[in-house]
Design an enzyme around this catalytic site. Structure first.
Site, PDB file in Angstrom:
ATOM      1  N   TYR A 178       0.842  -1.196   0.000  1.00  0.00           N
ATOM      2  CA  TYR A 178       0.000   0.000   0.000  1.00  0.00           C
ATOM      3  C   TYR A 178       0.886   1.258   0.000  1.00  0.00           C
ATOM      4  O   TYR A 178       2.090   1.174  -0.185  1.00  0.00           O
ATOM      5  CB  TYR A 178      -0.978  -0.052   1.169  1.00  0.00           C
ATOM      6  CG  TYR A 178      -1.939  -1.220   1.045  1.00  0.00           C
ATOM      7  CD1 TYR A 178      -2.805  -1.328  -0.048  1.00  0.00           C
ATOM      8  CD2 TYR A 178      -1.962  -2.243   1.984  1.00  0.00           C
ATOM      9  CE1 TYR A 178      -3.662  -2.406  -0.196  1.00  0.00           C
ATOM     10  CE2 TYR A 178      -2.816  -3.328   1.858  1.00  0.00           C
ATOM     11  CZ  TYR A 178      -3.668  -3.408   0.757  1.00  0.00           C
ATOM     12  OH  TYR A 178      -4.514  -4.483   0.621  1.00  0.00           O
ATOM     13  N   ARG A 225       2.857  -1.354  11.131  1.00  0.00           N
ATOM     14  CA  ARG A 225       2.945  -2.668  10.487  1.00  0.00           C
ATOM     15  C   ARG A 225       3.832  -2.579   9.248  1.00  0.00           C
ATOM     16  O   ARG A 225       3.664  -1.694   8.408  1.00  0.00           O
ATOM     17  CB  ARG A 225       1.565  -3.179  10.094  1.00  0.00           C
ATOM     18  CG  ARG A 225       1.624  -4.536   9.362  1.00  0.00           C
ATOM     19  CD  ARG A 225       0.252  -5.106   9.075  1.00  0.00           C
ATOM     20  NE  ARG A 225       0.088  -6.398   9.720  1.00  0.00           N
ATOM     21  CZ  ARG A 225      -0.404  -7.475   9.113  1.00  0.00           C
ATOM     22  NH1 ARG A 225      -0.763  -7.423   7.850  1.00  0.00           N
ATOM     23  NH2 ARG A 225      -0.540  -8.608   9.765  1.00  0.00           N
ATOM     24  N   GLY A 316      -4.156 -14.099  12.191  1.00  0.00           N
ATOM     25  CA  GLY A 316      -5.189 -13.551  11.330  1.00  0.00           C
ATOM     26  C   GLY A 316      -6.302 -14.538  11.069  1.00  0.00           C
ATOM     27  O   GLY A 316      -7.288 -14.604  11.808  1.00  0.00           O
ATOM     28  N   ARG A 317      -6.150 -15.359  10.025  1.00  0.00           N
ATOM     29  CA  ARG A 317      -7.207 -16.294   9.635  1.00  0.00           C
ATOM     30  C   ARG A 317      -7.674 -17.205  10.770  1.00  0.00           C
ATOM     31  O   ARG A 317      -8.878 -17.487  10.853  1.00  0.00           O
ATOM     32  CB  ARG A 317      -6.740 -17.104   8.422  1.00  0.00           C
ATOM     33  CG  ARG A 317      -6.781 -16.306   7.113  1.00  0.00           C
ATOM     34  CD  ARG A 317      -5.881 -16.914   6.049  1.00  0.00           C
ATOM     35  NE  ARG A 317      -4.475 -16.729   6.381  1.00  0.00           N
ATOM     36  CZ  ARG A 317      -3.511 -17.571   6.021  1.00  0.00           C
ATOM     37  NH1 ARG A 317      -3.802 -18.650   5.322  1.00  0.00           N
ATOM     38  NH2 ARG A 317      -2.259 -17.334   6.349  1.00  0.00           N
TER      39      ARG A 317
END
Length: 362
Positions: A178, A225, A316-317
């Site tokens: 990003y 992050r 996360g997942r």
């Protein structure tokens, strides 16, 4: 030796355990990027995490190009986050807002046809998720020097709104290809001004944005992050260890509360690690709390924390399908697997309907 269940101090935030919830885009906000009541239920269910890092949250219309993702730049968005943070706090949790500018990953359809911005005039590979299905990415225009003060103000506003909404802190999203990452890496940053060329110049925007956020919320409530792990959404670097150790050293000098890094473990099927692990080198230059993320098992997470390589692990997942993940790990219970088809759908299915282990046992 520390364990996953020892408390951890991150600046002003006390985490009761070291099993953190990583940021997870789930697309449950409105089309105007306003959080919903469903999100309050979702995050409250996962309040057993030592710290919840919210889904990536847009700092401005310019910076947000994901359907049904939340924002933090309007009063309406800020007010709508308040029931979410209140629900987490009532459930005994802590939550920080991840601040997101997607740069060239924003499709022009989100911007009324205008070009997205990036470090340089580049185009991300692949296709963008839009409200009209997947479409090729647009070529971005270079962010002008005169626009950088405005960008810093956008981050300041979003950070202030996060505190207004009663988040416990914020995390700057500087990873995963990003905007900030596009400035960091030499295959997406071809600038010849003070923000391009040398590593010192390419980390300048990261440094300035972090300091702008710290000015608003304090270093003791600020995290960052990074993702020093090869190509991510077309962003890559020829010398990632030199780049990311320099970035981590700069963040250490600022005194942020924690640094979270996405560095996949072993043979990742999600986003593989294309370079040797950089966390050991970053551990040498970063003095704050270091959190690692991606593809950890309960066993490898425990070993990593006990070894001292990281202070905490962000899952996360596993948190998608296991709202009670810390309890499951503590009691060595099996982990449910998430349903990929509902990762980005708009309803409760695959979002707030995953049962806790006690319910399954009953």
């Amino acid at each position: 030796m520390p364990t996953l269940f020892d408390p951890l101090q991150l600046g002003a935030i006390t985490a009761p355990n070291r099993i953190f919830m990583a940021p997870l885009t789930r697309a449950r906000a409105t089309r105007d990027h306003v959080p919903t009541a469903l999100q309050a239920d979702y995050y409250a269910q996962r309040a057993g995490a030592g710290l919840i890092i919210s889904e990536a949250t847009g700092i401005s219309r310019e910076g947000l190009g994901w359907p049904f993702a939340p924002g933090l730049w309007t009063p309406e968005q800020t007010e709508a986050w308040k029931p979410v943070t209140e629900a987490v706090h009532k459930a005994g949790g802590r939550i920080v807002a991840q601040l997101w500018h997607m740069g060239r990953i924003v499709h022009s359809s989100f911007l009324g046809g205008a070009q997205p911005v990036s470090a340089s005039a580049t185009t991300a590979p692949g296709q963008a998720h839009t409200y009209d299905g997947k479409q090729p990415y647009d070529e971005a225009r270079p962010l002008a020097l005169a626009e950088i003060p405005r960008l810093l103000d956008d981050y300041r506003t979003a950070a202030a709104n996060a505190i207004e909404a009663a988040f416990d802190g914020v995390q700057l999203h500087a990873a995963n290809g990003y905007l900030i990452d596009q400035f960091l890496r030499d295959n997406s940053n071809f600038r010849s001004d003070a923000y391009g060329g040398s590593i010192e110049n390419r980390i300048r925007l990261l440094d300035e944005v972090t300091r702008a956020i710290v000015d608003v919320v304090g270093a003791d409530r600020t995290g960052v992050r990074l993702s020093p792990n090869g190509d991510v959404q077309g962003a890559n670097d020829s010398n990632p260890q030199a780049l990311f150790t320099a970035a981590a050293a700069a963040l250490s000098e600022i005194g942020i509360a924690f640094l979270e890094m996405r560095e996949p473990q072993g043979d990742s099927s999600f986003r593989p690690n294309e370079v040797p692990p950089i966390a050991p080198a970053i551990r040498e230059v970063f003095d704050g709390v270091l959190v690692l993320n991606s593809d950890f098992t309960p066993e490898s997470a425990a070993q990593t924390v006990e070894s001292g390589l990281a202070d905490a692990i962000a899952f996360g997942r596993p948190f998608i399908a296991n709202p009670d993940l810390p309890a499951r790990i503590a009691h060595d219970l099996p982990l449910a697997k998430p349903e990929v088809a509902t990762f980005y759908s708009q309803g409760p299915e695959g979002y707030t309907d995953y049962p806790v282990a006690e319910t399954e046992a009953a």
